[in-house]
Design a protein around this motif. Sequence first.
Motif, PDB file in Angstrom:
ATOM      1  N   ILE A  57       0.824  -1.208   0.000  1.00 19.97           N
ATOM      2  CA  ILE A  57       0.000   0.000   0.000  1.00 19.97           C
ATOM      3  C   ILE A  57       0.859   1.259   0.000  1.00 19.97           C
ATOM      4  CG2 ILE A  57      -1.575   1.354   1.466  1.00 19.97           C
ATOM      5  CD1 ILE A  57      -2.902  -1.301   2.237  1.00 19.97           C
ATOM      6  N   TYR A  58       0.373   2.253  -0.724  1.00 23.85           N
ATOM      7  CA  TYR A  58       0.987   3.592  -0.755  1.00 23.85           C
ATOM      8  C   TYR A  58      -0.102   4.621  -0.499  1.00 23.85           C
ATOM      9  CZ  TYR A  58       2.197   8.044  -2.866  1.00 23.85           C
ATOM     10  OH  TYR A  58       2.368   9.376  -3.094  1.00 23.85           O
ATOM     11  N   TYR A  59       0.256   5.650   0.290  1.00 22.55           N
ATOM     12  CA  TYR A  59      -0.615   6.804   0.487  1.00 22.55           C
ATOM     13  C   TYR A  59       0.152   8.080   0.228  1.00 22.55           C
ATOM     14  CZ  TYR A  59      -3.595   3.566   3.144  1.00 22.55           C
ATOM     15  OH  TYR A  59      -4.380   2.507   3.540  1.00 22.55           O
ATOM     16  N   THR A  60      -0.507   9.045  -0.370  1.00 21.86           N
ATOM     17  CA  THR A  60       0.096  10.355  -0.430  1.00 21.86           C
ATOM     18  C   THR A  60       0.116  10.948   0.981  1.00 21.86           C
ATOM     19  OG1 THR A  60       0.117  12.419  -1.685  1.00 21.86           O
ATOM     20  CG2 THR A  60      -2.011  11.687  -0.865  1.00 21.86           C
ATOM     21  N   THR A  61       1.064  11.801   1.236  1.00 17.75           N
ATOM     22  CA  THR A  61       1.297  12.275   2.601  1.00 17.75           C
ATOM     23  C   THR A  61       0.053  12.890   3.240  1.00 17.75           C
ATOM     24  OG1 THR A  61       3.617  12.656   2.106  1.00 17.75           O
ATOM     25  CG2 THR A  61       2.717  13.818   4.010  1.00 17.75           C
ATOM     26  N   SER A  62      -0.694  13.650   2.470  1.00 11.74           N
ATOM     27  CA  SER A  62      -1.816  14.405   3.039  1.00 11.74           C
ATOM     28  C   SER A  62      -2.951  13.540   3.557  1.00 11.74           C
ATOM     29  CB  SER A  62      -2.365  15.396   2.010  1.00 11.74           C
ATOM     30  OG  SER A  62      -2.850  14.710   0.881  1.00 11.74           O
ATOM     31  N   VAL A  63      -2.982  12.258   3.202  1.00  9.32           N
ATOM     32  CA  VAL A  63      -4.085  11.398   3.648  1.00  9.32           C
ATOM     33  C   VAL A  63      -3.629  10.306   4.600  1.00  9.32           C
ATOM     34  CG1 VAL A  63      -5.263  11.844   1.459  1.00  9.32           C
ATOM     35  CG2 VAL A  63      -4.046   9.676   1.789  1.00  9.32           C
ATOM     36  N   LYS A  64      -2.339  10.207   4.847  1.00 13.90           N
ATOM     37  CA  LYS A  64      -1.824   9.169   5.743  1.00 13.90           C
ATOM     38  C   LYS A  64      -2.456   9.301   7.123  1.00 13.90           C
ATOM     39  CE  LYS A  64       2.696   8.250   3.673  1.00 13.90           C
ATOM     40  NZ  LYS A  64       4.172   8.392   3.829  1.00 13.90           N
ATOM     41  N   GLY A  65      -2.890   8.163   7.675  1.00 14.72           N
ATOM     42  CA  GLY A  65      -3.516   8.160   8.986  1.00 14.72           C
ATOM     43  C   GLY A  65      -5.007   8.455   8.961  1.00 14.72           C
ATOM     44  N   ARG A  66      -5.514   8.888   7.809  1.00 11.68           N
ATOM     45  CA  ARG A  66      -6.949   9.201   7.700  1.00 11.68           C
ATOM     46  C   ARG A  66      -7.661   8.306   6.700  1.00 11.68           C
ATOM     47  NH1 ARG A  66      -8.552  13.951   5.725  1.00 11.68           N
ATOM     48  NH2 ARG A  66      -6.725  14.247   4.380  1.00 11.68           N
ATOM     49  N   PHE A  67      -6.993   7.941   5.617  1.00  9.41           N
ATOM     50  CA  PHE A  67      -7.589   7.111   4.567  1.00  9.41           C
ATOM     51  C   PHE A  67      -7.010   5.698   4.644  1.00  9.41           C
ATOM     52  CE2 PHE A  67      -8.583  10.630   1.197  1.00  9.41           C
ATOM     53  CZ  PHE A  67      -9.246  11.364   2.173  1.00  9.41           C
ATOM     54  N   THR A  68      -7.842   4.721   4.260  1.00  9.61           N
ATOM     55  CA  THR A  68      -7.406   3.333   4.197  1.00  9.61           C
ATOM     56  C   THR A  68      -7.880   2.718   2.893  1.00  9.61           C
ATOM     57  OG1 THR A  68      -7.560   3.114   6.611  1.00  9.61           O
ATOM     58  CG2 THR A  68      -7.473   1.082   5.316  1.00  9.61           C
ATOM     59  N   ILE A  69      -6.939   2.187   2.130  1.00  7.39           N
ATOM     60  CA  ILE A  69      -7.274   1.495   0.891  1.00  7.39           C
ATOM     61  C   ILE A  69      -7.267   0.000   1.163  1.00  7.39           C
ATOM     62  CG2 ILE A  69      -4.882   1.417   0.062  1.00  7.39           C
ATOM     63  CD1 ILE A  69      -5.995   1.847  -2.789  1.00  7.39           C
ATOM     64  N   SER A  70      -8.208  -0.708   0.557  1.00  3.91           N
ATOM     65  CA  SER A  70      -8.266  -2.163   0.702  1.00  3.91           C
ATOM     66  C   SER A  70      -8.874  -2.743  -0.566  1.00  3.91           C
ATOM     67  CB  SER A  70      -9.089  -2.555   1.932  1.00  3.91           C
ATOM     68  OG  SER A  70     -10.430  -2.095   1.814  1.00  3.91           O
ATOM     69  N   ARG A  71      -8.738  -4.059  -0.710  1.00  2.00           N
ATOM     70  CA  ARG A  71      -9.283  -4.697  -1.905  1.00  2.00           C
ATOM     71  C   ARG A  71      -9.911  -6.024  -1.540  1.00  2.00           C
ATOM     72  NH1 ARG A  71      -4.824  -5.070  -6.109  1.00  2.00           N
ATOM     73  NH2 ARG A  71      -6.351  -6.340  -7.249  1.00  2.00           N
ATOM     74  N   ASP A  72     -10.907  -6.419  -2.321  1.00  2.00           N
ATOM     75  CA  ASP A  72     -11.588  -7.705  -2.188  1.00  2.00           C
ATOM     76  C   ASP A  72     -11.509  -8.378  -3.544  1.00  2.00           C
ATOM     77  OD1 ASP A  72     -13.409  -9.801  -2.069  1.00  2.00           O
ATOM     78  OD2 ASP A  72     -14.755  -8.742  -0.718  1.00  2.00           O
ATOM     79  N   ASN A  73     -10.629  -9.362  -3.661  1.00  2.00           N
ATOM     80  CA  ASN A  73     -10.420 -10.011  -4.959  1.00  2.00           C
ATOM     81  C   ASN A  73     -11.552 -10.966  -5.323  1.00  2.00           C
ATOM     82  OD1 ASN A  73      -8.026  -8.650  -5.368  1.00  2.00           O
ATOM     83  ND2 ASN A  73      -6.756 -10.294  -4.526  1.00  2.00           N
ATOM     84  N   VAL A  74     -12.429 -11.275  -4.402  1.00  2.00           N
ATOM     85  CA  VAL A  74     -13.610 -12.084  -4.721  1.00  2.00           C
ATOM     86  C   VAL A  74     -14.668 -11.201  -5.374  1.00  2.00           C
ATOM     87  CG1 VAL A  74     -15.474 -13.476  -3.767  1.00  2.00           C
ATOM     88  CG2 VAL A  74     -13.136 -13.737  -2.897  1.00  2.00           C
TER      89      VAL A  74
END
Length: 120
Positions: A57-74
């Motif tokens: 996972i990568y986040y741009t600095t301005s969203v670190k700690g506030r945004f969470t990316i995740s995925r569901d491959n199903v």
Amino acid sequence: QVQVVESGGGLVQAGGSLRLSCAASGILFSSRPMGWYRQAPGKQRELVATISSAGKIYYTTSVKGRFTISRDNVRNTVYLQMNSLKPEDTAVYYCNAGRSGDYFTPSDYWGQGTQVTVSS
């Protein structure tokens, strides 16, 4: 035929939360790194977060700690959980199905975008 469809945008007060979803079809989703971008009025499109096929996972600095990316491959879906939203997060959010590989490289497969508006 490849389709990338975002949903989940809306109007929220500062400090609130939204969860964006991006469903992709017509591709081997599990092999694709996925990315979220945003574009505010009068500004260039910027990369917000990416997740590789292996879950890196990568986040741009301005969203670190506030945004969470995740995925569901199903479900062939990538999510962006956005907490502690700020007015400067207001933008159209776009999903991109990246080129197959270990790291995210944007492809031509974009969604139509979903508007996120954060009021102060």
